[in-house]
Structure formats: C-alpha cells, structure tokens
Design a protein around this motif. Structure first.
Motif, short mmCIF file in Angstrom:
data_model
loop_
_atom_site.label_atom_id
_atom_site.label_comp_id
_atom_site.label_asym_id
_atom_site.label_seq_id
_atom_site.Cartn_x
_atom_site.Cartn_y
_atom_site.Cartn_z
N UNK A 106 -7.95 -7.93 9.03
CA UNK A 106 -8.10 -7.49 10.42
C UNK A 106 -7.71 -6.03 10.63
N UNK A 107 -7.08 -5.42 9.62
CA UNK A 107 -6.65 -4.02 9.73
C UNK A 107 -6.81 -3.34 8.39
N UNK A 108 -6.92 -2.03 8.40
CA UNK A 108 -6.98 -1.29 7.14
C UNK A 108 -5.69 -1.42 6.35
N UNK A 109 -4.59 -1.56 7.04
CA UNK A 109 -3.29 -1.60 6.37
C UNK A 109 -3.08 -2.89 5.58
N UNK A 110 -3.80 -3.94 5.92
CA UNK A 110 -3.57 -5.24 5.28
C UNK A 110 -3.74 -5.21 3.76
N UNK A 111 -4.85 -4.67 3.22
CA UNK A 111 -4.97 -4.63 1.76
C UNK A 111 -3.87 -3.81 1.09
N UNK A 112 -3.51 -2.70 1.70
CA UNK A 112 -2.46 -1.85 1.13
C UNK A 112 -1.13 -2.59 1.02
N UNK A 113 -0.78 -3.34 2.04
CA UNK A 113 0.52 -4.00 2.06
C UNK A 113 0.52 -5.35 1.36
N UNK A 114 -0.58 -6.12 1.48
CA UNK A 114 -0.50 -7.53 1.17
C UNK A 114 -1.51 -8.07 0.15
N UNK A 115 -2.69 -7.50 0.03
CA UNK A 115 -3.77 -8.16 -0.70
C UNK A 115 -3.70 -7.83 -2.19
N UNK A 116 -3.40 -8.84 -3.00
CA UNK A 116 -3.19 -8.58 -4.42
C UNK A 116 -4.48 -8.22 -5.14
N UNK A 117 -5.63 -8.67 -4.66
CA UNK A 117 -6.89 -8.27 -5.27
C UNK A 117 -7.11 -6.77 -5.14
N UNK A 118 -6.87 -6.26 -3.95
CA UNK A 118 -7.00 -4.82 -3.72
C UNK A 118 -5.97 -4.05 -4.54
N UNK A 119 -4.74 -4.52 -4.56
CA UNK A 119 -3.67 -3.82 -5.27
C UNK A 119 -3.93 -3.81 -6.78
N UNK A 120 -4.40 -4.94 -7.33
CA UNK A 120 -4.69 -4.99 -8.76
C UNK A 120 -5.85 -4.06 -9.12
#
Length: 283
Positions: A106-120
């Motif tokens: 729901x926000x751009x910040x979500x993948x940066x803070x929480x989404x392990x797929x994006x972080x990996x």
C-alpha cells in the motif's frame, strides 16, 4: 526562515527524486501513527540523506550478524553503489513494480522495511556488482546469509533486469547462469534451475514481461518468450514461444498469454486462455 528553507529543500528533493521523497513522507506518517516504531523508522529511513544510503543500511541491518557486522556490509554496499550507481535506479524500479502489482503493498516504504522478496533482490544486486569487482567470496557470503534469513537463493552471477516483482518471496531459487529481463513477476516457490551436473550456460532465460506462477519449476538452458505466462506448479523443460500460456507437468501450451503484459496484469486464471492451434507441445 528555517521552515521556508526546509520547504524549499523538500520541494527540491521531490523534483529530483520523487521515490525517495515519497518514502520520507510515508516514514513521517508512519512514525506519527505508531510512535513506538519511531526509532526504527528514523534509523531505517529518516536518518539518511538518500534512498541508496537508506537501502544499504536497511539491508545491512538484516544481514549483519556475529560473523560479519552491519558496518562491514554497509561499506561493501557503498563500494558496489559507487561502482554501479544504476543499482539505485533498478531498486526504485523494483519498488514501483511491487507497489503496482502487489495488492498487499500500500506504500512505497513497505518493501524497503518489510518485504523479504524485495530485500533479497536488492541484496543480490549488491552482491552481483561485488562479484564482478572480483570480490566473489563477499558475494557468496551475502548470497548465503540472504538465503538463510529470507529463503531466497539468488546466485550473484545471475543476470536480473529491473522492474522485478517477487511476491511473498519464499522458497525461490535462481541459478548462476540464469537471465531475467525487465518487468518480470514471479510468485513463491519458483525454481529457475539446471537439470543435472552439466557446466556452463545451464539455466533458464526469462524474457521481459513474463509472469511465473507459484511453485513453477523452469529447468535447463531454455527460453521463456517475452510476455508469456507459466502456470502455478508447472514444470517447464523446453522453450516457450512469446505471448503463450503453458501449464502442466511437463508443461504444454494451453493458450495465448491472455493480455499484453502478463507480469503487470498478474492474471493467473489459465482457463481463460484461447487455444493455440498446432502449438500444444513444447520441445
């Protein structure tokens, strides 16, 4: 006067880097709504001057441990970003893709803070640059550590484009000689692997706009044509033409892709595909 200068600076940031500006605004809103998370949000986002800096520190906090501290990881990531500034642009494109295609984002910040797929995926981008800088052991360490904490195993030598969305980010394997072009979406449980002990170029080539369903296995040095769909739990062992839908074990062509850009449409309903005369068999 100080407030005026702050507003001028904020407008300048928004004009130069709208993604980072939006993340900062979302971080401020988050901190106001959840004061208990204020320290976390500040250290992850608001303490930094750029998206790249925040990304490097957020990933390092996740990856650092007793063997290798977060500071050493940050330094390696800074080296990678300096050598390849395009990493930041690809990371922004991945974030926008996730926001656009994942209804849970729901926000751009979500993948940066929480989404392990994006972080990996962003950890892979850093490791990929270090790999080509001759720092293969550091790249291997990042691959190993990222796989341990996220269950995504992405070889640092793989070639991955931008605008990639990895939904759920669980139990994914991407092999050494795999190529993934721009604007690809994949679900959990996907394997892009080899077929045995062969060496050399042995992994799949995923062309732009492809949608890969949950649990799909694509094996060997084969090509999945642009804007095709691979149905959930399919096992693909042969080339797939562009703009087709394949399904089954082993996978067969069951119809056209059903839309211009499957990776963006995220439509997994295989039964809606139109039959393709004379193309049911692959190989």
């Amino acid at each position: 006067m100080a407030r005026d200068m702050s507003q001028i600076k904020a407008k300048a940031v928004e004009k130069i880097d709208p993604v980072w500006d939006r993340i900062c605004r979302e971080a401020e809103e988050l901190a106001r709504a959840e004061p208990g998370l204020g320290g976390f949000v500040y250290s992850a986002v608001l303490a930094h001057d750029s998206f790249e800096d925040a990304l490097a520190h957020r990933l390092a906090q996740r990856l650092g441990n007793a063997d290798l501290g977060a500071d050493a990881v940050v330094k390696a990531f800074q080296d990678a970003l300096q050598a390849e500034p395009e990493i930041g642009f690809a990371a922004r494109a991945d974030m926008i893709a996730t926001f656009d295609r994942d209804p849970a984002c729901h926000r751009y910040i979500d993948p940066l803070l929480y989404f392990k797929g994006y972080q990996a995926l962003q950890t892979y981008r850093m490791a990929h640059r270090l790999w080509h800088m001759g720092r293969k052991d550091f790249a291997y360490y990042l691959q190993s550590r990222s796989s341990m904490i996220s269950t995504l195993d992405i070889h640092p030598a793989a070639q991955i484009g931008k605008g990639i969305m990895i939904d759920h980010g669980h139990d994914i394997v991407i092999g050494e000689t795999c190529v993934i072009e721009d604007n690809v979406s994949m679900m959990q449980g996907v394997t892009l692997g080899g077929t045995g002990k062969e060496v050399g170029d042995r992994h799949p080539k995923i062309r732009y706009g492809v949608l890969i369903g949950a649990g799909a296995k694509i094996l060997g040095n084969i090509e999945i044509g642009h804007c095709s769909r691979v149905a959930a739990c399919s096992v693909v062992l042969h080339d797939v033409p562009p703009n087709r839908t394949v399904a089954g074990v082993p996978a067969k062509i069951v119809g056209f892709a059903g839309c211009v850009e499957p990776a963006r449409a995220m439509d997994h309903q295989v039964e809606t595909a139109e039959p393709v005369v004379g193309e049911s068999e692959l190989g």
